[in-house]
Design an enzyme around this catalytic site. Structure first.
Site, PDB file in Angstrom:
ATOM      1  CG  ASP A 256       8.180 -33.526  -6.655  1.00 50.00           C
ATOM      2  OD1 ASP A 256       7.820 -34.710  -6.607  1.00 50.00           O
ATOM      3  OD2 ASP A 256       8.423 -32.832  -5.662  1.00 50.00           O
TER       4      ASP A 256
ATOM      5  CG  ASP B  53       9.136 -29.321  -2.679  1.00 44.25           C
ATOM      6  OD1 ASP B  53       8.816 -30.515  -2.791  1.00 44.25           O
ATOM      7  OD2 ASP B  53       9.946 -28.909  -1.847  1.00 44.25           O
TER       8      ASP B  53
ATOM      9  CG  ASP C 102       6.703 -33.999  -3.226  1.00 43.75           C
ATOM     10  OD1 ASP C 102       7.007 -35.181  -3.047  1.00 43.75           O
ATOM     11  OD2 ASP C 102       7.393 -33.041  -2.849  1.00 43.75           O
TER      12      ASP C 102
ATOM     13  CB  CYS D 172      -0.912   0.019   1.221  1.00 41.37           C
ATOM     14  SG  CYS D 172       0.019   0.156   2.746  1.00 41.37           S
TER      15      CYS D 172
ATOM     16  CB  CYS E 143       4.186  -0.540   2.129  1.00 43.56           C
ATOM     17  SG  CYS E 143       2.906  -1.513   2.919  1.00 43.56           S
TER      18      CYS E 143
END
Lengths: 718, 56
Positions: free
Chosen positions: A618, A614, A439, A38, A41
């Site tokens: 995989d 991950d 996984d 925002c 920030c």
């Protein structure tokens, strides 16, 4: 901007630019700020950096979630600390991997969009005069000026379509850009011919608005792709790209790309091994979950093989490199992934399938109209006019907007929910899946994220808390996560962190230590706690279920998908998790190749599989699956292979991803239906030879706007 | 109809100025961070001089 300009605005530009330049031309350091969202920030980050002595300038880019900093004296570590104190998470980005931040392709499209927009406005102005009844010499004058504006504008702005159409025609295929290019060029060419022959109807405004609306679609498409692409690059730039090379006992920081075979490299605690090599230290304890799916730490002895991608969980160790860069096992997997991806590239996108039906149908219709009018009416010019009117009125612009408008809105919505859509056809493929393969390690669970602290009594817990609090090391955080919340820490003095070993301090019992077993003089490997002279207590690390895993699985099941677990880990580790999550279909001890083969078998049986994983084991499966998702903690290879990356740590929004994907496909099809409906009304009018430029302009704008409005409905999908 | 001789050039020049302004915003990078630009309007002390508080 040093070029001379012909118009006042351009001449004034450099001056205005000096006053309000929004860019830093050559930032010294770029940091990724994943949590900013925002105006507050932006202000906080920029203020905290600018007030730091040594910083000359700082500028936040909220779209890319980055800050560029200009500084000559400070290191990125100093800036990261400063931002952490201000309450913002920051990670330095490697600029050699990062794109420069400028977007030449997007700028070219914007320039074309601006040119076609302003040309369209001016020509439309003259067209209104003609439609209101300008006649004879006035009409001809207006037509001439329109031609002078629109012909160069169309030739310049239509280039993206012409190039794409040409590349399709060269390989004897039709894509959406073929009828688009034909409509634009014929409308402009035919109008020029009419004007030169003092005709009444010219379609210059239609040719320009066609170009304009289609460029809007093209730009939207480009922007959403670029946002996803640059975020994916950010992830890559976050990877460790430097290593500690040992030369005559001195550790020296060098880039990973400069490492050679035979180099001795020091791997600090918690860092990923950058090369394949042999272990030079006596022993090492590493996390291989990324490579094999095993959830337990692996202990290796001197001379053992260590692979790139393993994470050091114990004391720092030394490795002699046997393979670097592209030769490492890690990179070789990329080759396997590429082969698996080829099968997916044969997927035809919805828009291309629509174009395959639409393009021949429209061309045939226009051709039939031309022949019909030529034979019946006997007037070639009249026949050509009707054929062009048919081409324009069938309105490829609604079709050209139908998919990009929906996918841009969908991708933007998903990005705000923490999903990064990397592939253009990912959402369409995702919507077709019927099975979800998870996984286990690293996907449904977070390995080594919690220590087993049940054996500790209250006093020991308090000491462990006090020690763990004073360190940001992952093991300390895992210990902290396991301790009951809200307890008071013990009062300690002189707490110091011993690099690579642990934390120690003084209490009433004497020396207290939290650290690796070897450091504590115990016979176990993992972390432990020792208080005074008492023997050390082992605090082995275990995995925890990822946040939102249960929500995700229940939600996906409610959407009619079949969840399954396919893991490389032991059955004894998989079963309790599968039972807890209520997944019947579970397989353990599956290797990377077997995962790949299983997916192919399922595909042959007619199943469309969504793979969520991950690890390196995989990666091939992710590439072979019909659609794939990887968490942002995944290994580079897995993230590259996946279609979609989840940027936040929770899986809870997976069902939303699924419903947005399904809604996107539904809305795209609706958009095609809307475009077809307009054609159903307008085409007979055009075939009857009653289409006027005014009618074409109305039909085109209204159908484009309806399609855009319909696409926006994706924001309300729950 | 002589008025057209004035109005036509005027409309084309106005369009040209608009186009030049639009092209400048593109080259100037004003579309690089659309989320940030829409947020910055809310900042009271937004620094329009990224080169420093008393920049050039």
């Amino acid at each position: 901007m040093t070029t001379l300009s012909a118009c006042p605005a351009c001449a004034a530009a450099p001056m205005a630019e000096r006053i309000a330049s929004p860019r830093l031309e050559t930032p010294d350091i770029i940091l990724s700020l994943p949590t900013i969202h925002c105006a507050g920030c932006i202000a906080a980050v920029e203020r905290s950096l600018r007030t730091l002595p040594g910083v000359t300038a700082a500028r936040v880019n909220l779209s890319l979630k980055r800050v560029s900093v200009q500084t000559e004296t400070l290191t990125d570590a100093a800036l990261v600390t400063r931002l952490r104190d201000a309450g913002y998470e920051a990670h330095p980005l490697d600029r050699s991997v990062l794109d420069t931040g400028t977007d030449p392709e997007g700028q070219r499209l914007l320039v074309k969009l601006a040119v076609s927009g302003f040309a369209m406005m001016n020509v439309m102005l003259f067209s209104v005069a003609i439609w209101s009844g300008a006649a004879d010499a006035t009409r001809e004058l207006f037509h001439m000026i329109s031609a002078a504006i629109s012909l160069p504008a169309v030739l310049f702005c239509g280039q993206p379509f012409f190039a794409s159409a040409w590349s399709a025609l060269r390989v004897r295929r039709l894509n959406m850009d073929v009828p688009i290019s034909l409509a634009i060029l014929l409308a402009a060419g035919m109008s020029l011919y009419e004007v030169l022959n003092h005709g009444r109807h010219a379609y210059f405004d239609a040719a320009l608005s066609l170009t304009f609306f289609l460029l809007v679609g093209r730009y939207l498409d480009h922007r959403s792709r670029r946002a996803a692409h640059s975020a994916a690059r950010d992830l890559a730039a976050l990877e460790v790209h430097s290593a500690l090379r040992l030369t005559q006992g001195n550790a020296q920081t060098v880039a990973v790309s400069e490492l050679n075979v035979g180099d001795a490299i020091l791997i600090p605690t918690g860092v990923r091994v950058p090369v394949d090599g042999t272990l030079l230290s006596l022993e090492a304890s590493t996390d291989r979950a990324f490579l094999t799916g095993e959830s337990d730490a692996v202990r290796s002895l001197m001379g053992a093989e260590v692979q790139a991608g393993e994470i050091n969980l114990g004391a720092p160790f030394k490795v002699q490199a046997t393979a670097v860069g592209a030769d490492t096992t890690l990179r070789r997997v990329a080759a396997m992934v590429e082969i698996a991806e080829n099968s997916r590239n044969s997927y035809t996108a919805l828009a291309d399938r629509a174009a395959a039906i639409y393009a021949p149908a429209v061309h045939l219709l226009a051709f039939v109209a031309f022949i019909g009018w030529a034979v019946i009416g006997g007037d070639i010019r009249q026949a050509l006019n009707v054929a062009v009117a048919v081409l324009i009125i069938t309105c490829p612009c609604a079709l050209g907007l139908a998919v990009p408008a929906v996918s841009t809105a969908a991708i933007a919505r998903l990005y705000s929910k923490g999903f990064l859509v990397k592939s253009g056809t990912a959402l369409e493929r995702l919507a077709e899946t019927d099975t979800v393969m998870f996984d286990k390690t690293g996907t449904l669970t977070i390995p080594a994220s919690k220590a087993v602290t049940d054996v500790l009594n209250t006093r020991q817990q308090a000491v462990a808390r006090a020690l763990a609090q004073s360190s940001t090391h992952p093991v300390s955080r895992a210990v902290l996560a396991a301790l009951p919340a809200g307890d008071e820490p013990a009062v300690l003095s002189g707490v110091v962190e011993v690099a690579g070993r642990g934390v120690e301090g003084l209490s009433t019992e004497g020396l207290v230590q939290l650290g690796s077993g070897t450091w504590l003089g115990a016979d176990f490997d993992g972390p432990g706690l020792r208080i005074g002279c008492a023997p050390a207590i082992a605090l082995p690390l275990t995995e925890t279920v990822r946040a939102g895993a249960q929500t995700a699985i229940d939600g996906l099941r409610a959407q009619g998908l079949r969840p399954a677990i396919i893991s490389g880990d032991r059955l004894s580790a998989v079963t309790p998790l599968a039972n807890a999550l209520g997944i019947e279909d579970r397989q353990a001890g599956i290797s990377a190749t077997e995962k790949h083969v299983q997916l192919q078998t399922l595909a042959r049986e007619g199943h469309r599989v969504l793979m969520v994983g991950d690890g390196l084991n995989d990666a091939a499966a992710l590439a072979a699956a019909h659609a794939s998702v990887a968490p942002s903690s995944a290994l580079d290879a897995a993230r590259n292979a996946a279609d979609i990356v989840i940027l936040n740590d929770s899986l809870a929004e997976l069902p939303l991803l699924m419903s947005v994907a399904r809604a996107a496909t539904r809305l795209s099809k609706q958009n095609f239906a809307i475009a077809a409906l307009y054609n159903l009304i307008a085409v007979p009018v055009a075939l009857a030879g009653m289409a006027t430029p005014l009618l074409a302009a109305i039909a085109m704008s209204v159908s484009s706007l309806t399609v855009l409005a319909n696409a926006m409905r994706i924001r309300r999908v729950k | 109809m002589n008025i057209l001789l004035v109005l036509i050039p005027v409309s084309i020049i106005l369009g040209g100025i608009g186009l030049c302004a639009a092209l400048w915003t593109v080259r100037n990078g004003q579309y690089d961070d659309d989320a940030g630009t829409s947020a910055r309007i809310l900042l009271d002390d937004d620094d329009n001089h990224p080169d420093g508080p008393d920049g050039p």
